[in-house]
Design a protein around this motif. Structure first.
Motif, PDB file in Angstrom:
ATOM      1  N   SER A 394      77.203  56.684  70.059  1.00 47.04           N
ATOM      2  CA  SER A 394      76.894  55.720  71.112  1.00 47.04           C
ATOM      3  C   SER A 394      76.491  54.399  70.472  1.00 47.04           C
ATOM      4  N   ILE A 395      77.355  53.415  70.597  1.00 52.42           N
ATOM      5  CA  ILE A 395      77.074  52.115  69.991  1.00 52.42           C
ATOM      6  C   ILE A 395      75.828  51.487  70.600  1.00 52.42           C
ATOM      7  N   ARG A 396      75.519  51.857  71.839  1.00 49.05           N
ATOM      8  CA  ARG A 396      74.336  51.280  72.490  1.00 49.05           C
ATOM      9  C   ARG A 396      73.051  51.646  71.753  1.00 49.05           C
ATOM     10  N   ARG A 397      73.029  52.824  71.142  1.00 51.15           N
ATOM     11  CA  ARG A 397      71.817  53.236  70.413  1.00 51.15           C
ATOM     12  C   ARG A 397      71.547  52.339  69.216  1.00 51.15           C
ATOM     13  N   LEU A 398      72.598  51.698  68.701  1.00 57.50           N
ATOM     14  CA  LEU A 398      72.420  50.834  67.542  1.00 57.50           C
ATOM     15  C   LEU A 398      72.131  49.392  67.932  1.00 57.50           C
ATOM     16  N   ASP A 399      72.271  49.085  69.213  1.00 54.52           N
ATOM     17  CA  ASP A 399      71.996  47.720  69.645  1.00 54.52           C
ATOM     18  C   ASP A 399      70.517  47.384  69.518  1.00 54.52           C
ATOM     19  N   ALA A 400      69.638  48.373  69.736  1.00 53.23           N
ATOM     20  CA  ALA A 400      68.196  48.147  69.644  1.00 53.23           C
ATOM     21  C   ALA A 400      67.714  48.500  68.248  1.00 53.23           C
ATOM     22  N   PRO A 401      67.011  47.567  67.573  1.00 55.28           N
ATOM     23  CA  PRO A 401      66.509  47.883  66.218  1.00 55.28           C
ATOM     24  C   PRO A 401      65.431  48.951  66.282  1.00 55.28           C
ATOM     25  N   ASN A 402      65.309  49.711  65.195  1.00 56.35           N
ATOM     26  CA  ASN A 402      64.279  50.749  65.109  1.00 56.35           C
ATOM     27  C   ASN A 402      62.952  50.093  64.734  1.00 56.35           C
ATOM     28  N   ILE A 403      62.349  49.454  65.722  1.00 59.00           N
ATOM     29  CA  ILE A 403      61.196  48.594  65.455  1.00 59.00           C
ATOM     30  C   ILE A 403      59.972  49.404  65.051  1.00 59.00           C
ATOM     31  N   ALA A 404      59.886  50.657  65.500  1.00 60.77           N
ATOM     32  CA  ALA A 404      58.743  51.492  65.117  1.00 60.77           C
ATOM     33  C   ALA A 404      58.721  51.704  63.604  1.00 60.77           C
ATOM     34  N   THR A 405      59.897  51.967  63.019  1.00 60.34           N
ATOM     35  CA  THR A 405      59.972  52.161  61.566  1.00 60.34           C
ATOM     36  C   THR A 405      59.502  50.914  60.825  1.00 60.34           C
ATOM     37  N   ILE A 406      59.867  49.752  61.344  1.00 52.50           N
ATOM     38  CA  ILE A 406      59.475  48.490  60.697  1.00 52.50           C
ATOM     39  C   ILE A 406      57.963  48.357  60.655  1.00 52.50           C
ATOM     40  N   PHE A 407      57.303  48.612  61.779  1.00 50.16           N
ATOM     41  CA  PHE A 407      55.856  48.395  61.812  1.00 50.16           C
ATOM     42  C   PHE A 407      55.086  49.535  61.159  1.00 50.16           C
ATOM     43  N   VAL A 408      55.630  50.740  61.189  1.00 46.02           N
ATOM     44  CA  VAL A 408      55.020  51.825  60.408  1.00 46.02           C
ATOM     45  C   VAL A 408      55.064  51.462  58.926  1.00 46.02           C
ATOM     46  N   GLY A 409      56.200  50.943  58.487  1.00 46.72           N
ATOM     47  CA  GLY A 409      56.331  50.526  57.096  1.00 46.72           C
ATOM     48  C   GLY A 409      55.384  49.391  56.742  1.00 46.72           C
ATOM     49  N   ILE A 410      55.201  48.447  57.657  1.00 44.64           N
ATOM     50  CA  ILE A 410      54.282  47.328  57.408  1.00 44.64           C
ATOM     51  C   ILE A 410      52.851  47.832  57.282  1.00 44.64           C
ATOM     52  N   ILE A 411      52.478  48.782  58.134  1.00 42.60           N
ATOM     53  CA  ILE A 411      51.123  49.355  58.052  1.00 42.60           C
ATOM     54  C   ILE A 411      50.903  49.978  56.669  1.00 42.60           C
ATOM     55  N   ILE A 412      51.845  50.825  56.258  1.00 37.74           N
ATOM     56  CA  ILE A 412      51.719  51.487  54.954  1.00 37.74           C
ATOM     57  C   ILE A 412      51.735  50.454  53.829  1.00 37.74           C
ATOM     58  N   GLY A 413      52.596  49.444  53.963  1.00 38.22           N
ATOM     59  CA  GLY A 413      52.712  48.419  52.935  1.00 38.22           C
ATOM     60  C   GLY A 413      51.446  47.610  52.765  1.00 38.22           C
ATOM     61  N   ILE A 414      50.799  47.255  53.863  1.00 36.69           N
ATOM     62  CA  ILE A 414      49.558  46.483  53.777  1.00 36.69           C
ATOM     63  C   ILE A 414      48.456  47.319  53.131  1.00 36.69           C
ATOM     64  N   ILE A 415      48.374  48.594  53.533  1.00 34.03           N
ATOM     65  CA  ILE A 415      47.364  49.479  52.922  1.00 34.03           C
ATOM     66  C   ILE A 415      47.637  49.633  51.428  1.00 34.03           C
ATOM     67  N   PHE A 416      48.902  49.859  51.093  1.00 35.37           N
ATOM     68  CA  PHE A 416      49.270  50.019  49.683  1.00 35.37           C
ATOM     69  C   PHE A 416      48.999  48.745  48.887  1.00 35.37           C
ATOM     70  N   GLY A 417      49.320  47.609  49.492  1.00 39.64           N
ATOM     71  CA  GLY A 417      49.100  46.337  48.813  1.00 39.64           C
ATOM     72  C   GLY A 417      47.647  45.967  48.666  1.00 39.64           C
ATOM     73  N   SER A 418      46.764  46.604  49.436  1.00 35.46           N
ATOM     74  CA  SER A 418      45.330  46.295  49.378  1.00 35.46           C
ATOM     75  C   SER A 418      44.579  47.154  48.369  1.00 35.46           C
ATOM     76  N   LEU A 419      45.267  48.146  47.778  1.00 37.23           N
ATOM     77  CA  LEU A 419      44.596  49.005  46.797  1.00 37.23           C
ATOM     78  C   LEU A 419      44.264  48.197  45.540  1.00 37.23           C
ATOM     79  N   PRO A 420      43.002  48.156  45.115  1.00 35.97           N
ATOM     80  CA  PRO A 420      42.651  47.404  43.901  1.00 35.97           C
ATOM     81  C   PRO A 420      43.054  48.168  42.643  1.00 35.97           C
ATOM     82  N   ILE A 421      43.647  47.461  41.703  1.00 38.00           N
ATOM     83  CA  ILE A 421      44.072  48.047  40.432  1.00 38.00           C
ATOM     84  C   ILE A 421      43.351  47.296  39.317  1.00 38.00           C
ATOM     85  N   ALA A 422      42.402  47.965  38.678  1.00 35.81           N
ATOM     86  CA  ALA A 422      41.614  47.325  37.624  1.00 35.81           C
ATOM     87  C   ALA A 422      42.418  47.297  36.325  1.00 35.81           C
ATOM     88  N   ILE A 423      42.598  46.099  35.767  1.00 35.12           N
ATOM     89  CA  ILE A 423      43.331  45.919  34.515  1.00 35.12           C
ATOM     90  C   ILE A 423      42.426  45.180  33.538  1.00 35.12           C
TER      91      ILE A 423
END
Length: 582
Positions: A394-423
């Motif tokens: 169904s081409i219609r299913r591809l018309d709408a972006p999978n926006i949940a995946t995008i924001f789930v990824g952003i949540i994980i990315g922000i948390i991951f990017g906030s981890l302090p790494i002592a060097i």
């Protein structure tokens, strides 16, 4: 005239008052900086003006949406601005959206780019990035006062303008915020000084390589055609064979497949005049005729093992079988392998080939399916229809972006990017931040998201739209913030020095890496052009390369090094700032 004006005001006092009130609301709209309408108007004007001006070509080259930065600088300089917290939020959110969509785009091919030639190209790209940084430091120590703490951060801005890399500018900006608790240098000014000549310098340096290495474009095109013909054996290949090997008598298709240890699909078989769809348990007999699809490189071995070719075409015979391309849109299919779907044994059909992003891929049993793939299915019409329903189709299913995946990824990315790494040796713990964290997570999700049932498919246009929205929000915000002091920095400060050093940062690494790629590794000149454009993540340079080459070599070189180059540009921006600007 004065008498007439007073007479008019006497007759029309309300009209004059109305005109003044109309002008007042218009004035409030443009000057009341804390209103939502003003902020929306500010961004709309800056982005629209910047995008339209970015379409203007200078010497055949346009700066694209980067002109939004210059429009923002002008707006900030004349006082058309917004509250600083709003500008900062829009800048950071735009950067997150931009780098995340880049990660989603490059993720599926990130690890696959490290093939034999890919390792060499990515090694050359990494060398170029390192040379950019070394030239920047050399210019800093030669031309600038090292006792001034703002000069090195400004040189970082110059570096990323010279290499035309906006995400790196964002990463450096964010890292500077953690180093300078207040009054962080507005490095976008230096970025803006170096950027225009950076675009021209990349193209000019690649042209110079042509003369340094005595390259003839016609010969390079001829070599590409020869390579294209030589690689034709990697495409899917279809042939009709007759079983003449007595060893195969009574053996099942699965046994033959395992023994031969080659990927191939038997899509149809004729036994004693009866046409059918084979499955893994179909038994081979002497004299059977079959239609086989395989990689062309394997066709000789398969033909030698099974039997000779036949001059017939099953597809032209009158039989109740159909061939149909089916679009995978069912999220539950995402990540399942062709072999794991048991098309032949369960559905009575065979999948002979797969198309992904416009490329034909051989239907290997171990190939994982992704939403957006198109598979060629052969079998009885009712069985093919059942597979189509299972796959979604169904081409219609591809018309709408999978926006949940995008924001789930952003949540994980922000948390991951906030981890302090002592060097050791670093004044503050390093963090990948809102640029590096979402980028890495997006790459991983784009490549492996199907393993955790995340549908990562977005159309190219949807990805480009979200990415460009993020980019223009970031550029507009950075420009508006830098606009207040931009002209003082450029005219009264080191503006011309930023232009000069930026030009050196641009061309010196290219003039070193380009000849090495040509002389030492014998890469095609057009591939080198694409590699350089990808190293600098510069679409105008790629567009120029494509304009003088009829083949895909520039695009291949660009796409091979682009994922790693983008990652290194963002990562090294933070390393430089945290290690050396603290």
């Amino acid at each position: 005239m004065l008498v007439l004006r007073n007479f008019y005001l006497t007759l029309h006092p309300k009209r004059d008052l109305y005109v003044m009130e109309s002008l007042q609301w218009l004035k409030d709209l443009f000057l009341t900086t804390d209103s939502v309408a003003h902020i929306a108007l500010l961004y709309a004007v800056v982005i629209a003006v910047g995008v339209y001006l970015g379409k203007i070509k200078f010497w055949g080259i346009s700066l694209g949406v980067t002109f939004v930065l210059f429009a923002g600088i002008v707006a900030g300089h004349i006082g058309f601005t917004a509250p600083l917290p709003i500008l900062t939020f829009m800048q950071d959110f735009g950067l997150i959206l931009f780098v995340f969509m880049i990660g989603m785009q490059v993720g599926p091919g990130f690890f696959e780019s490290f093939g034999t030639a890919g390792i060499k190209l990515n090694g050359l790209a990494a060398t170029g990035i390192l040379l950019n940084i070394l030239v920047m430091f050399a210019c800093y120590f030669i031309f600038f006062d090292t006792s001034n703490v703002t000069n090195l951060p400004m040189m970082v801005g110059t570096l990323y303008g010279a290499v035309t890399n906006t995400p790196g500018l964002g990463a450096a900006n964010e890292a500077l915020g953690s180093v300078f608790s207040s009054n962080a240098p507005q490095i976008a000014s230096a970025y803006a000084c170096a950027y225009p000549l950076g675009v021209l310098g990349i193209i000019g340096a690649t042209i110079l390589i042509r003369y340094i290495c005595n390259v003839k474009l016609e010969k390079e095109e001829a070599r590409l055609r020869a390579l294209e013909e030589a690689s034709a054996n990697k495409k899917p290949y279809k042939m009709h064979l007759e079983v003449t090997n007595q060893y195969l008598e009574g053996k099942t298709l699965l046994q033959v497949h395992d023994f031969l240890n080659r990927d191939f699909v038997v899509s149809r078989i004729v036994h004693q005049g009866e046409l059918s769809i084979p499955n893994r348990n179909t038994v081979f007999h002497m004299g059977d005729q079959m239609l086989i699809v395989c990689a062309e490189a394997d066709q000789e071995a398969i033909m030698a093992f099974i039997g000779p070719k036949l001059d017939i075409d099953f597809e032209q015979q009158d039989q109740p079988l159909v061939s149909r391309r089916i679009l995978i849109t069912n999220p539950k299919i995402n990540g399942k392998t062709l072999g794991g779907m048991h098309f032949s044994s369960v559905y009575g059909v065979n999948v002979t080939r797969l198309t992904r992003q416009g490329m034909d891929i051989f239907a290997s049993p171990s190939l994982p399916l992704q939403v957006g793939d198109r598979i060629m299915v052969v079998g009885p019409e009712d069985a093919v229809e059942r597979v189509a329903n299972k796959m979604g189709n169904s081409i219609r299913r591809l018309d709408a972006p999978n926006i949940a995946t995008i924001f789930v990824g952003i949540i994980i990315g922000i948390i991951f990017g906030s981890l302090p790494i002592a060097i050791p040796g670093m004044p503050v713990p390093m963090k990948l931040g809102i640029a590096g964290g979402p980028l890495i997570i997006a790459i991983l999700i784009g490549r492996y998201g199907y393993k955790i049932h995340l549908v990562t498919y977005t159309t190219t246009s949807a990805n480009m739209m979200l990415r460009e929205i993020g980019l223009v929000l970031f550029l507009a915000s950075v420009g508006i913030k830098a606009g207040a002091n931009f002209f003082e920095t450029v005219i009264e400060g080191n503006g011309l020095l930023f232009v000069l050093t930026g030009f050196l940062i641009t061309i010196i690494p290219i003039l070193i890496v380009g000849p090495i790629a040509r002389i030492r590794y014998k890469f095609n000149y057009f591939t080198i052009m694409g590699m350089i454009a990808g190293t600098y993540t510069d679409p105008p340079a790629l567009a120029y390369a494509n304009s003088i080459c009829s083949k895909e070599a520039p695009a291949v070189g660009y796409s091979t090094v682009y994922p790693l180059s983008m990652f290194l540009r963002i990562f090294t921006a933070q390393i430089i700032v945290l290690f050396f600007c603290g």
